[in-house]
Motif scaffolding. Structure first.
Motif, PDB file in Angstrom:
ATOM      1  N   VAL A  23       0.869  -1.177   0.000  1.00 51.67           N
ATOM      2  CA  VAL A  23       0.000   0.000   0.000  1.00 51.67           C
ATOM      3  C   VAL A  23       0.906   1.228   0.000  1.00 51.67           C
ATOM      4  CG1 VAL A  23      -0.260  -0.111   2.520  1.00 51.67           C
ATOM      5  CG2 VAL A  23      -1.887   1.212   1.184  1.00 51.67           C
ATOM      6  N   ASP A  24       0.613   2.140  -0.903  1.00 54.50           N
ATOM      7  CA  ASP A  24       1.434   3.346  -1.065  1.00 54.50           C
ATOM      8  C   ASP A  24       2.902   2.951  -1.204  1.00 54.50           C
ATOM      9  OD1 ASP A  24      -0.946   4.783  -0.813  1.00 54.50           O
ATOM     10  OD2 ASP A  24      -0.612   5.280   1.285  1.00 54.50           O
ATOM     11  N   ASP A  25       3.767   3.500  -0.356  1.00 56.12           N
ATOM     12  CA  ASP A  25       5.201   3.227  -0.455  1.00 56.12           C
ATOM     13  C   ASP A  25       5.686   2.215   0.583  1.00 56.12           C
ATOM     14  OD1 ASP A  25       4.934   4.775   1.822  1.00 56.12           O
ATOM     15  OD2 ASP A  25       6.720   5.993   1.421  1.00 56.12           O
ATOM     16  N   THR A  68      -5.875  -9.474  11.220  1.00 57.28           N
ATOM     17  CA  THR A  68      -5.040  -8.525  11.952  1.00 57.28           C
ATOM     18  C   THR A  68      -3.976  -7.991  11.008  1.00 57.28           C
ATOM     19  OG1 THR A  68      -3.485 -10.231  12.693  1.00 57.28           O
ATOM     20  CG2 THR A  68      -5.347  -9.744  14.151  1.00 57.28           C
ATOM     21  N   PHE A  69      -3.468  -6.817  11.331  1.00 59.07           N
ATOM     22  CA  PHE A  69      -2.327  -6.310  10.572  1.00 59.07           C
ATOM     23  C   PHE A  69      -1.522  -5.348  11.421  1.00 59.07           C
ATOM     24  CE2 PHE A  69      -5.578  -3.166   9.562  1.00 59.07           C
ATOM     25  CZ  PHE A  69      -4.899  -1.962   9.426  1.00 59.07           C
ATOM     26  N   GLY A  75       5.648  -3.796  14.244  1.00 59.69           N
ATOM     27  CA  GLY A  75       5.708  -5.241  14.074  1.00 59.69           C
ATOM     28  C   GLY A  75       6.517  -5.629  12.857  1.00 59.69           C
ATOM     29  N   LYS A  76       5.896  -6.406  11.975  1.00 56.87           N
ATOM     30  CA  LYS A  76       6.570  -6.903  10.778  1.00 56.87           C
ATOM     31  C   LYS A  76       6.329  -6.048   9.536  1.00 56.87           C
ATOM     32  CE  LYS A  76       6.406 -11.663  12.440  1.00 56.87           C
ATOM     33  NZ  LYS A  76       5.947 -13.029  12.159  1.00 56.87           N
ATOM     34  N   SER A  77       5.576  -4.954   9.681  1.00 57.80           N
ATOM     35  CA  SER A  77       5.321  -4.068   8.533  1.00 57.80           C
ATOM     36  C   SER A  77       6.538  -3.199   8.254  1.00 57.80           C
ATOM     37  CB  SER A  77       4.103  -3.181   8.797  1.00 57.80           C
ATOM     38  OG  SER A  77       2.915  -3.954   8.755  1.00 57.80           O
ATOM     39  N   GLN A  78       6.605  -2.722   7.018  1.00 55.71           N
ATOM     40  CA  GLN A  78       7.728  -1.895   6.596  1.00 55.71           C
ATOM     41  C   GLN A  78       7.518  -0.431   6.976  1.00 55.71           C
ATOM     42  OE1 GLN A  78       8.083  -2.551   2.378  1.00 55.71           O
ATOM     43  NE2 GLN A  78       8.683  -4.684   2.628  1.00 55.71           N
ATOM     44  N   GLN A  79       8.604   0.319   6.964  1.00 57.80           N
ATOM     45  CA  GLN A  79       8.527   1.754   7.199  1.00 57.80           C
ATOM     46  C   GLN A  79       7.881   2.417   5.982  1.00 57.80           C
ATOM     47  OE1 GLN A  79      12.381   3.234   8.257  1.00 57.80           O
ATOM     48  NE2 GLN A  79      12.376   2.166  10.215  1.00 57.80           N
TER      49      GLN A  79
END
Length: 161
Positions: A23-25, A68-69, A75-79
């Motif tokens: 999503v987006d960048d 969940t996210f 957590g495990k999501s990117q910057q």
């Protein structure tokens, strides 16, 4: 299960899935229990991640479809380059689209509750329900009136009308 509850689902069977949703960048870490139950999307408190929902999901059991996210840079999501309130609302759209969910119950804790109320206010036809913990709506009950909840804080910045 009642008819209204059945209408809350995407009317399809989804397989359990865990992975990254672009999503987006950035890319968000998403976990979907799959199944035919009512989709429930859990929205974290600020600086929390999907792991905080494990006990709740275990208590609610396998009859629901639990999604969940991890929010951006948690957590495990990117910057990401954008951490605005609007970007967080777009993330909900992206997760639902990626998982093929038309309508869901939103469960939000703290900042996640604020996101849930605002997303529901903007997408009333896509919301089967909203449950919040340690949060209150910051949207007006009547869209013609200014925000009267007095619950706006600097945590969400631009969330008040």
């Amino acid at each position: 299960m009642n008819t209204a509850a059945n209408n809350a689902t995407s009317n399809s069977t989804a397989s359990a899935w865990t992975g990254m949703v672009p999503v987006d960048d950035t890319a968000l870490y998403v976990s979907d229990s799959g199944g035919t139950g009512i989709p429930v999307v859990y929205l974290n408190g600020a600086y929390a991640d999907h792991k905080h929902w494990r006990k709740v999901i275990a208590e609610l059991g396998p009859g629901l479809r639990h999604i969940t996210f991890d929010e951006r840079a948690r957590g495990k999501s990117q910057q990401a380059g954008d951490y605005s309130f609007e970007a967080c609302l777009r993330d909900i759209d992206a997760v639902l689209a990626a998982r093929g969910v038309d309508r869901a119950i939103l469960v939000g804790w703290s900042y996640g509750g604020v996101l849930a109320w605002h997303w529901a206010d903007r997408n009333p036809d896509r919301v089967a329900g909203v449950v919040t913990v340690d949060s209150a709506p910051t949207v007006s009950p009547d869209p013609r009136e200014p925000n009267v909840s007095g619950n706006c804080s600097t945590a969400c910045g631009s969330c008040c009308r």
